[in-house]
Design an enzyme around this catalytic site. Structure first.
Site, PDB file in Angstrom:
ATOM      1  N   VAL A  14      -5.855  -8.506  -5.683  1.00 14.72           N
ATOM      2  CA  VAL A  14      -6.181  -8.718  -4.346  1.00 14.72           C
ATOM      3  C   VAL A  14      -7.269 -10.044  -4.346  1.00 14.72           C
ATOM      4  O   VAL A  14      -7.044 -11.418  -3.883  1.00 14.72           O
ATOM      5  CB  VAL A  14      -6.839  -7.771  -3.360  1.00 14.72           C
ATOM      6  N   ASP A  35     -15.977  -9.522 -12.044  1.00 14.20           N
ATOM      7  CA  ASP A  35     -15.074  -7.956 -13.029  1.00 14.20           C
ATOM      8  C   ASP A  35     -15.686  -7.899 -13.934  1.00 14.20           C
ATOM      9  O   ASP A  35     -16.324  -8.822 -14.954  1.00 14.20           O
ATOM     10  CB  ASP A  35     -13.696  -9.109 -13.423  1.00 14.20           C
ATOM     11  N   THR A 133      -8.595  -0.998   0.612  1.00 19.53           N
ATOM     12  CA  THR A 133      -7.616  -0.703   0.750  1.00 19.53           C
ATOM     13  C   THR A 133      -8.255   0.964   1.596  1.00 19.53           C
ATOM     14  O   THR A 133      -8.015   1.449   0.251  1.00 19.53           O
ATOM     15  CB  THR A 133      -6.372  -0.226   0.899  1.00 19.53           C
ATOM     16  N   GLU A 168      -6.082  -6.043   3.000  1.00 18.57           N
ATOM     17  CA  GLU A 168      -5.373  -7.330   3.060  1.00 18.57           C
ATOM     18  C   GLU A 168      -4.203  -6.462   3.187  1.00 18.57           C
ATOM     19  O   GLU A 168      -3.539  -5.633   2.552  1.00 18.57           O
ATOM     20  CB  GLU A 168      -5.698  -7.821   1.745  1.00 18.57           C
ATOM     21  N   ALA A 171       1.967  -9.377   0.042  1.00 20.04           N
ATOM     22  CA  ALA A 171       2.726  -8.950  -0.655  1.00 20.04           C
ATOM     23  C   ALA A 171       2.666  -9.393  -2.100  1.00 20.04           C
ATOM     24  O   ALA A 171       2.733 -10.701  -2.280  1.00 20.04           O
ATOM     25  CB  ALA A 171       3.942  -8.265   0.003  1.00 20.04           C
ATOM     26  N   LEU A 224      -4.012   2.117   6.583  1.00 21.56           N
ATOM     27  CA  LEU A 224      -3.322   2.560   6.378  1.00 21.56           C
ATOM     28  C   LEU A 224      -1.920   2.217   6.775  1.00 21.56           C
ATOM     29  O   LEU A 224      -0.582   2.862   6.074  1.00 21.56           O
ATOM     30  CB  LEU A 224      -3.368   3.834   6.393  1.00 21.56           C
ATOM     31  N   ALA A 226      -0.109   0.604   8.283  1.00 22.44           N
ATOM     32  CA  ALA A 226       0.855  -0.719   8.293  1.00 22.44           C
ATOM     33  C   ALA A 226       1.847  -0.166   6.780  1.00 22.44           C
ATOM     34  O   ALA A 226       3.182  -0.124   7.133  1.00 22.44           O
ATOM     35  CB  ALA A 226       0.088  -2.074   7.986  1.00 22.44           C
ATOM     36  N   CYS A 279       0.797   0.272  -4.090  1.00 20.13           N
ATOM     37  CA  CYS A 279      -0.460   0.876  -2.891  1.00 20.13           C
ATOM     38  C   CYS A 279       0.160   1.941  -1.826  1.00 20.13           C
ATOM     39  O   CYS A 279       0.155   2.730  -1.541  1.00 20.13           O
ATOM     40  CB  CYS A 279      -0.276  -0.446  -1.893  1.00 20.13           C
ATOM     41  N   ARG A 349       2.571  -1.074 -11.583  1.00 21.49           N
ATOM     42  CA  ARG A 349       2.017   0.144 -11.315  1.00 21.49           C
ATOM     43  C   ARG A 349       3.628   0.226 -10.470  1.00 21.49           C
ATOM     44  O   ARG A 349       4.465  -0.196  -9.426  1.00 21.49           O
ATOM     45  CB  ARG A 349       1.011  -0.607 -10.464  1.00 21.49           C
TER      46      ARG A 349
HETATM   47  P1  NAD Z   1      -6.733  -4.449  -9.667  1.00 21.81           P
HETATM   48  O1  NAD Z   1      -6.642  -3.557 -10.110  1.00 21.81           O
HETATM   49  O2  NAD Z   1      -5.686  -5.628 -10.151  1.00 21.81           O
HETATM   50  O3  NAD Z   1      -8.384  -4.985  -9.062  1.00 21.81           O
HETATM   51  C1  NAD Z   1      -9.297  -4.330  -9.686  1.00 21.81           C
HETATM   52  C2  NAD Z   1     -10.162  -4.864  -9.848  1.00 21.81           C
HETATM   53  O4  NAD Z   1     -11.272  -4.382  -9.912  1.00 21.81           O
HETATM   54  C3  NAD Z   1     -10.345  -4.840 -11.623  1.00 21.81           C
HETATM   55  O5  NAD Z   1     -10.310  -5.847 -12.768  1.00 21.81           O
HETATM   56  C4  NAD Z   1     -11.486  -4.138 -12.509  1.00 21.81           C
HETATM   57  O6  NAD Z   1     -12.178  -4.355 -13.670  1.00 21.81           O
HETATM   58  C5  NAD Z   1     -12.270  -4.393 -10.948  1.00 21.81           C
HETATM   59  N1  NAD Z   1     -13.481  -3.350 -10.783  1.00 21.81           N
HETATM   60  C6  NAD Z   1     -13.305  -2.402 -10.374  1.00 21.81           C
HETATM   61  N2  NAD Z   1     -14.655  -1.859 -10.563  1.00 21.81           N
HETATM   62  C7  NAD Z   1     -15.369  -3.164  -9.975  1.00 21.81           C
HETATM   63  C8  NAD Z   1     -16.600  -2.988  -9.992  1.00 21.81           C
HETATM   64  N3  NAD Z   1     -17.598  -1.777 -10.300  1.00 21.81           N
HETATM   65  N4  NAD Z   1     -17.946  -4.637 -10.350  1.00 21.81           N
HETATM   66  C9  NAD Z   1     -16.485  -5.310 -10.972  1.00 21.81           C
HETATM   67  N5  NAD Z   1     -15.504  -4.889 -10.680  1.00 21.81           N
HETATM   68  C10 NAD Z   1     -14.826  -3.796 -11.155  1.00 21.81           C
HETATM   69  O7  NAD Z   1      -6.475  -3.793  -7.967  1.00 21.81           O
HETATM   70  P2  NAD Z   1      -5.671  -4.938  -6.511  1.00 21.81           P
HETATM   71  O8  NAD Z   1      -4.175  -4.660  -6.484  1.00 21.81           O
HETATM   72  O9  NAD Z   1      -6.312  -6.266  -6.381  1.00 21.81           O
HETATM   73  O10 NAD Z   1      -6.151  -3.937  -5.766  1.00 21.81           O
HETATM   74  C11 NAD Z   1      -7.859  -4.308  -4.947  1.00 21.81           C
HETATM   75  C12 NAD Z   1      -7.720  -3.219  -3.618  1.00 21.81           C
HETATM   76  O11 NAD Z   1      -6.156  -4.234  -2.554  1.00 21.81           O
HETATM   77  C13 NAD Z   1      -6.807  -2.261  -3.636  1.00 21.81           C
HETATM   78  O12 NAD Z   1      -7.755  -1.799  -2.580  1.00 21.81           O
HETATM   79  C14 NAD Z   1      -5.900  -2.351  -3.239  1.00 21.81           C
HETATM   80  O13 NAD Z   1      -4.898  -1.227  -2.307  1.00 21.81           O
HETATM   81  C15 NAD Z   1      -6.127  -2.967  -1.563  1.00 21.81           C
HETATM   82  N6  NAD Z   1      -5.211  -4.222  -1.932  1.00 21.81           N
HETATM   83  C16 NAD Z   1      -3.963  -4.305  -2.674  1.00 21.81           C
HETATM   84  C17 NAD Z   1      -3.137  -5.644  -2.756  1.00 21.81           C
HETATM   85  C18 NAD Z   1      -1.680  -5.333  -3.990  1.00 21.81           C
HETATM   86  O14 NAD Z   1      -1.003  -6.821  -3.581  1.00 21.81           O
HETATM   87  N7  NAD Z   1      -2.153  -5.503  -4.902  1.00 21.81           N
HETATM   88  C19 NAD Z   1      -2.929  -6.027  -1.502  1.00 21.81           C
HETATM   89  C20 NAD Z   1      -3.996  -5.034  -0.418  1.00 21.81           C
HETATM   90  C21 NAD Z   1      -4.532  -4.616  -0.671  1.00 21.81           C
HETATM   91  C1  UGA Z   2       3.196  -3.836   0.033  1.00 21.07           C
HETATM   92  C2  UGA Z   2       3.047  -4.816   2.029  1.00 21.07           C
HETATM   93  O1  UGA Z   2       3.873  -5.040   1.757  1.00 21.07           O
HETATM   94  C3  UGA Z   2       1.581  -5.761   1.811  1.00 21.07           C
HETATM   95  O2  UGA Z   2       1.174  -5.745   3.654  1.00 21.07           O
HETATM   96  C4  UGA Z   2       0.248  -4.742   1.211  1.00 21.07           C
HETATM   97  O3  UGA Z   2      -0.606  -5.681   1.429  1.00 21.07           O
HETATM   98  C5  UGA Z   2       0.743  -4.777   0.165  1.00 21.07           C
HETATM   99  O4  UGA Z   2       1.592  -3.845  -0.372  1.00 21.07           O
HETATM  100  C6  UGA Z   2      -0.672  -3.411  -0.453  1.00 21.07           C
HETATM  101  O5  UGA Z   2      -1.248  -3.238   0.333  1.00 21.07           O
HETATM  102  O6  UGA Z   2      -0.732  -3.783  -2.114  1.00 21.07           O
HETATM  103  P1  UGA Z   2       4.176  -4.765  -2.267  1.00 21.07           P
HETATM  104  O7  UGA Z   2       3.789  -3.618  -2.688  1.00 21.07           O
HETATM  105  O8  UGA Z   2       2.130  -5.997  -2.996  1.00 21.07           O
HETATM  106  O9  UGA Z   2       3.322  -5.011  -0.750  1.00 21.07           O
HETATM  107  O10 UGA Z   2       5.966  -5.306  -2.045  1.00 21.07           O
HETATM  108  P2  UGA Z   2       6.393  -5.303  -1.052  1.00 21.07           P
HETATM  109  O11 UGA Z   2       7.108  -6.114  -0.639  1.00 21.07           O
HETATM  110  O12 UGA Z   2       5.685  -4.268   0.627  1.00 21.07           O
HETATM  111  O13 UGA Z   2       7.513  -4.130  -1.994  1.00 21.07           O
HETATM  112  C7  UGA Z   2       7.342  -2.923  -1.858  1.00 21.07           C
HETATM  113  C8  UGA Z   2       8.038  -2.185  -2.553  1.00 21.07           C
HETATM  114  O14 UGA Z   2       9.225  -1.711  -1.701  1.00 21.07           O
HETATM  115  C9  UGA Z   2       8.893  -2.780  -4.183  1.00 21.07           C
HETATM  116  O15 UGA Z   2       9.078  -1.481  -4.701  1.00 21.07           O
HETATM  117  C10 UGA Z   2      10.107  -3.075  -3.299  1.00 21.07           C
HETATM  118  O16 UGA Z   2      11.187  -3.931  -3.621  1.00 21.07           O
HETATM  119  C11 UGA Z   2      10.786  -1.854  -2.256  1.00 21.07           C
HETATM  120  N1  UGA Z   2      11.486  -3.013  -0.908  1.00 21.07           N
HETATM  121  C12 UGA Z   2      11.097  -3.617  -0.294  1.00 21.07           C
HETATM  122  C13 UGA Z   2      12.743  -2.076  -1.055  1.00 21.07           C
HETATM  123  O17 UGA Z   2      13.050  -1.273  -1.653  1.00 21.07           O
HETATM  124  N2  UGA Z   2      13.058  -2.965  -0.124  1.00 21.07           N
HETATM  125  C14 UGA Z   2      12.671  -3.511   1.065  1.00 21.07           C
HETATM  126  O18 UGA Z   2      13.290  -4.035   2.251  1.00 21.07           O
HETATM  127  C15 UGA Z   2      11.739  -4.260   0.962  1.00 21.07           C
END
Ligand code: NAD
Ligand code: UGA
Length: 468
Positions: A14, A35, A133, A168, A171, A224, A226, A279, A349
């Site tokens: 993110v 980071d 989140t 955020e 996806a 949460l 959504a 997530c 993941r």
């Molecule tokens: P990530 O694990 O890829 O990245 C998090 C980073 O934060 C890591 O690199 C870690 O080293 C760093 N970190 C942790 N503690 C720290 C600190 N005290 N100081 C500095 N750096 C620190 O995680 P992500 O996938 O980017 O997700 C981050 C958040 O965003 C989560 O809450 C997740 O639920 C939310 N989110 C993720 C997605 C997604 O698609 N991955 C989409 C929307 C929301």
């Molecule tokens: C999801 C949400 O779509 C984002 O809006 C959100 O920000 C994010 O989680 C988050 O909070 O981390 P993401 O997990 O990256 O995004 O990808 P998605 O496209 O939502 O797919 C999630 C999983 O569901 C995947 O394993 C995908 O293959 C599966 N999926 C998705 C299906 O099996 N069928 C579908 O029709 C759509």
């Protein structure tokens, strides 16, 4: 006062893409992404753009344009925080693995650590933005930490804070497009000046009508909710895929028929091996924890069932594979196409491929894994076992290895399992593949990528999810 300097704590899936897009769209703002993970920061700074720590289409070109101009990656948290007018917290918030609430509640240690680092190092007035989140009412904890430091810490009386929630919705795999052209931007808070400052950053490229303002708790809960709704759609269609297999209906036909109802809509209705990603599961567990806390046990049970179907879908796929291969896969070579949880990402993941591969390894199969973006190092971690060496592969030992080419995985294989919807898996040459496989050969298509009506299967048996 305009925002001139932004710091983002957390350079992950993110923090990295989100800050890259802000830097791209706001050339006058200096963006520092910090980071604690030095290896990750070094990868973000790598001159070779193929070595960035995350794979996301289009991201490398933005990094090329902005890096070391107004976008910087560093592990110097204190300086980044000290100079910032606005700080985004984008750290990981996984499910707690031990202690009170283990298996459901979020582990907020990295959020708390970030809040303490901000409290200790910030100067003047700072807007703190929750990007991660978070459970509902986490903003209260953050405010508490920031304010107590102001009363007693080294900058006593000199620092002030506004806390906003700005979850955020990107996806993975489509992150850049989602960030440049989002369905909406959500800002929760009670400080109108701070909300306007954050809003004015997004307004540089996003229609103001898409920027929604709510109170803090609605914003935290909307994120949460959504994810829970999206995951629920996937579990719903996956449950129907099983009914299709038993009844003779066809999942693609059913999906088309219901998706054309404008109230249901056609998006997010693709049946598959179960949802993965960091997530969906974690955020539903978070809702379940919240429900139990408020005594809403029936609501907790409702959301638990979404996770239950997801686990069941993965298990029933492993079971089907084993049954179709005469109930024994010991020593059989199985080609695994795709290890990432979805296409266009290197993220594994919670990938369904992990649990399915583990089930097959438990039955002593030999897995030849191919994924265009996932590394052997990552798979070693996920499967908790080392990959086989050449001699072991030759002897058909049970275990796994990452194949350099997709065709190698088919050589002598008894079965192919399509687990990720990568574009290249949609164009398999079944004639060539049939010549390479041992007979009777099987394809297990968990993503419905092979068009059963058009394709000649050249003698390969096929099990396609949601079809008889
Ligand atoms: P990530 O694990 O890829 O990245 C998090 C980073 O934060 C890591 O690199 C870690 O080293 C760093 N970190 C942790 N503690 C720290 C600190 N005290 N100081 C500095 N750096 C620190 O995680 P992500 O996938 O980017 O997700 C981050 C958040 O965003 C989560 O809450 C997740 O639920 C939310 N989110 C993720 C997605 C997604 O698609 N991955 C989409 C929307 C929301
Ligand atoms: C999801 C949400 O779509 C984002 O809006 C959100 O920000 C994010 O989680 C988050 O909070 O981390 P993401 O997990 O990256 O995004 O990808 P998605 O496209 O939502 O797919 C999630 C999983 O569901 C995947 O394993 C995908 O293959 C599966 N999926 C998705 C299906 O099996 N069928 C579908 O029709 C759509």
């Amino acid at each position: 006062m305009k925002i001139k300097n932004i710091c983002c704590i957390g350079a992950g899936y993110v923090g990295g893409p989100t800050m890259a897009v802000i830097a791209l769209k706001c050339k006058d703002i200096l963006v520092n992404v910090v980071d604690i993970n030095l290896e990750r920061i070094n990868a973000w700074n790598n001159k070779d753009l193929t070595m960035l720590p995350i794979y996301e289409p289009g991201l490398d070109q933005i990094i090329k344009k902005c890096r070391n101009k107004n976008l910087f990656f560093s592990n110097d948290l204190n300086t980044g925080i000290k100079n910032a007018d606005m700080i985004f917290i984008s750290v990981n918030t996984p499910t707690k693995s031990q202690g009170i609430g283990a298996g459901e509640a979020s582990d907020l240690r990295w959020i708390e650590l970030s809040a303490r680092q901000i409290a200790e190092n910030s100067t003047g007035h700072t807007i703190v933005v929750e990007k991660s989140t978070l459970p509902v009412r986490t903003a209260e904890t953050i405010k508490n930490i920031l304010e107590s430091q102001n009363k007693t810490g080294k900058n006593k009386g000199e620092t002030t804070f506004s806390v906003l929630s700005n979850p955020e919705f990107l996806a993975e795999g489509t992150a850049i497009n989602n960030l440049i052209n989002p369905d909406r931007v959500l800002i929760g808070g009670d400080d109108d000046v701070a909300i306007d400052k954050l809003g004015s950053i997004y307004e540089r490229w996003i229609n103001p009508k898409k920027i929604i303002k709510t109170n803090l708790w609605s914003s935290e809960l909307s994120k949460l909710t959504a994810n829970a709704f999206l995951a629920q759609r996937v579990s719903s269609i996956n449950s129907i895929s099983a009914i299709c297999e038993s009844s003779g209906a066809n999942i693609k036909e059913v999906t088309k028929a219901i998706g054309m109802d404008s109230r249901i809509g056609a998006n997010f209705l693709q049946s598959g091996p179960g949802f993965g990603g960091s997530c969906f599961k974690k955020d539903i567990l978070n809702i379940i924890y919240l429900c139990n806390f408020y005594g809403l046990n029936e609501v907790a049970d409702y959301w638990s069932s979404v996770l239950k179907i997801n686990r069941w879908q993965q298990k029933r796929i492993s079971k089907t594979i084993i049954e179709k291969l005469f109930n024994t896969i010991a020593g059989k070579k199985i080609s695994i196409l795709g290890f990432a949880y979805k296409a266009n990402t290197n993220d594994t993941r919670e990938s369904p491929a992990i649990s399915i591969a583990k089930d097959l390894l438990n039955e002593d199969a030999l897995l030849a894994i191919y994924d265009p973006k996932v590394s052997a190092k990552q798979i070693t971690k996920d499967l908790d076992s080392k990959q086989l060496n050449e001699k072991q592969i030759f002897n058909k030992n049970s275990g796994w290895y990452l194949s350099k080419s997709i065709n190698e995985t088919f050589n002598g294989a008894d079965a192919i399992i399509i687990l990720t919807d990568w574009e290249e898996f949609k164009k398999l040459n079944l004639k060539e593949i049939s010549n390479l496989m041992r007979k009777p050969a099987w394809i297990f298509d968990t993503r419905n990528l092979i068009d059963l009506e058009k394709e000649d299967l050249y003698g390969i048996n096929i099990w396609s999810l949601g079809n008889t």
